[in-house]
Write an enzyme that holds these catalytic residues in place. Structure first.
Site, PDB file in Angstrom:
ATOM      1  N   GLU A  39     124.181 159.425  92.070  1.00 36.73           N
ATOM      2  CA  GLU A  39     124.518 158.450  93.100  1.00 36.73           C
ATOM      3  C   GLU A  39     123.978 158.878  94.468  1.00 36.73           C
ATOM      4  OE1 GLU A  39     125.560 155.537  92.869  1.00 36.73           O
ATOM      5  OE2 GLU A  39     126.364 155.431  90.838  1.00 36.73           O
ATOM      6  N   TYR A  60     130.856 154.178  99.417  1.00 37.20           N
ATOM      7  CA  TYR A  60     130.190 153.714  98.201  1.00 37.20           C
ATOM      8  C   TYR A  60     130.192 154.791  97.128  1.00 37.20           C
ATOM      9  CZ  TYR A  60     126.681 152.858  94.741  1.00 37.20           C
ATOM     10  OH  TYR A  60     126.062 152.747  93.532  1.00 37.20           O
ATOM     11  N   ASP A  66     127.001 147.835  96.574  1.00 43.11           N
ATOM     12  CA  ASP A  66     125.760 148.249  97.206  1.00 43.11           C
ATOM     13  C   ASP A  66     125.017 147.001  97.673  1.00 43.11           C
ATOM     14  OD1 ASP A  66     124.705 147.101  94.918  1.00 43.11           O
ATOM     15  OD2 ASP A  66     123.528 148.858  94.323  1.00 43.11           O
ATOM     16  N   CYS A 123     118.821 133.863  85.212  1.00 48.67           N
ATOM     17  CA  CYS A 123     120.130 134.341  85.648  1.00 48.67           C
ATOM     18  C   CYS A 123     121.251 133.799  84.752  1.00 48.67           C
ATOM     19  CB  CYS A 123     120.381 133.914  87.089  1.00 48.67           C
ATOM     20  SG  CYS A 123     121.962 134.501  87.734  1.00 48.67           S
TER      21      CYS A 123
END
Length: 287
Positions: free
Chosen positions: A33, A116, A134, A199
């Site tokens: 991360e 985050y 994010d 999508c």
């Protein structure tokens, strides 16, 4: 209704990334991360593997000099992240017996770990139900839920609350929703050329249903060009230091960049950040 659709899509289309595999250690997820902040996945994967082979635990990294972390960081960019990881490893070793904590507040208390990263580790390493937000997540929510073409500047509380409302109560499904929305933004609902025809939530997307109106709200600040910037000069100085096992003289630093005021400003910034130690008399090196 959005979460089940995203989960089904993610199960079928999510990338096979190391940190998503069953049993991947919490330390590896924490390192990944931090590395992934402002660095593409393709560049992170090989560096992450090398990092974990050398330092498989926080204690292993804590036992080494911080300068070795900076050296191993190589050209991932923003080397301050390497120092933060080293400091976090020391704190995990000293405060948590070498085990990455699962509590968000304890993660936030680690050096260099922000909102985050703390929630990402708690959610992805330990399966805790926390919203993980994010840039990709913010863009998907802006379009699908708010009907806006862009997310605008970050607003941490608002952004977390918006993602929180999308999470199922079940922890395993919440984890998949976090990862799925993030992946959707990375692969399909991209910033410049969204592939709406691919999508899975196109029929639910408020922005698409409104005819994709142009965004007229506030915009996030645009980062300055890298070429010729202080960031470039800092990177050149760091590359010179990483390549040397002995202190680098000030004369050698002078050869890195011809603009003396900019070069000295960049060097002073590196010294202030703790990424470089020394002075003109003894030379400069990694900490």
């Amino acid at each position: 209704m959005l979460a089940p659709t995203v989960i089904a899509w993610f199960r079928a289309n999510g990338r096979d990334l190391p940190w998503r595999r069953p049993g991947y250690p919490a330390w590896g997820i924490l390192v990944s991360e931090v590395m992934l902040q402002q660095t593409p996945v393709a560049r992170v994967i090989p560096r992450l593997e090398q990092w974990l082979e050398r330092w498989p635990t926080p204690a292993a990294l804590a036992a080494d000099a911080p300068g070795e972390a900076v050296r191993a960081w190589d050209r991932l960019g923003y080397p301050r992240r390497a120092l933060n990881l080293h400091a976090a490893a020391v704190a995990i070793t000293e405060r948590h017996d070498g085990v990455v904590p699962h509590d968000v507040d304890e993660l936030l208390a680690l050096p260099g770990i922000g909102a985050y990263t703390a929630r990402a580790v708690a959610a992805f390493a330990y399966g805790r139900r926390h919203p993980v937000v994010d840039t990709n997540v913010r863009r998907v929510i802006a379009r699908a839920v708010d009907g806006q073409g862009e997310a605008g500047p970050p607003r941490t509380r608002v952004d977390l609350a918006a993602m929180e409302t999308l999470l199922p109560h079940d922890e395993a499904e919440a984890k998949l929703t976090n990862a799925g929305v993030m992946e959707l933004g990375a692969l399909v609902c991209t910033a410049r050329a969204p592939r709406c025809e691919q999508c899975p939530i196109a029929e639910l997307c408020a922005w698409r249903l409104a005819g994709k109106p142009p965004y007229e709200g506030p915009r996030a600040a645009v980062q300055k060009k890298y070429e010729g910037s202080d960031r470039q000069v800092r990177g050149l100085i760091m590359a010179e230091l990483r390549a040397s096992d002995i202190p680098v003289t000030h004369a050698e630093i002078e050869q890195v960049w011809s603009d003396a005021p900019q070069r000295e400003r960049a060097l002073a910034g590196l010294l202030a950040d703790g990424l470089v130690v020394g002075d003109a008399a003894v030379g400069y090196q990694l900490p």
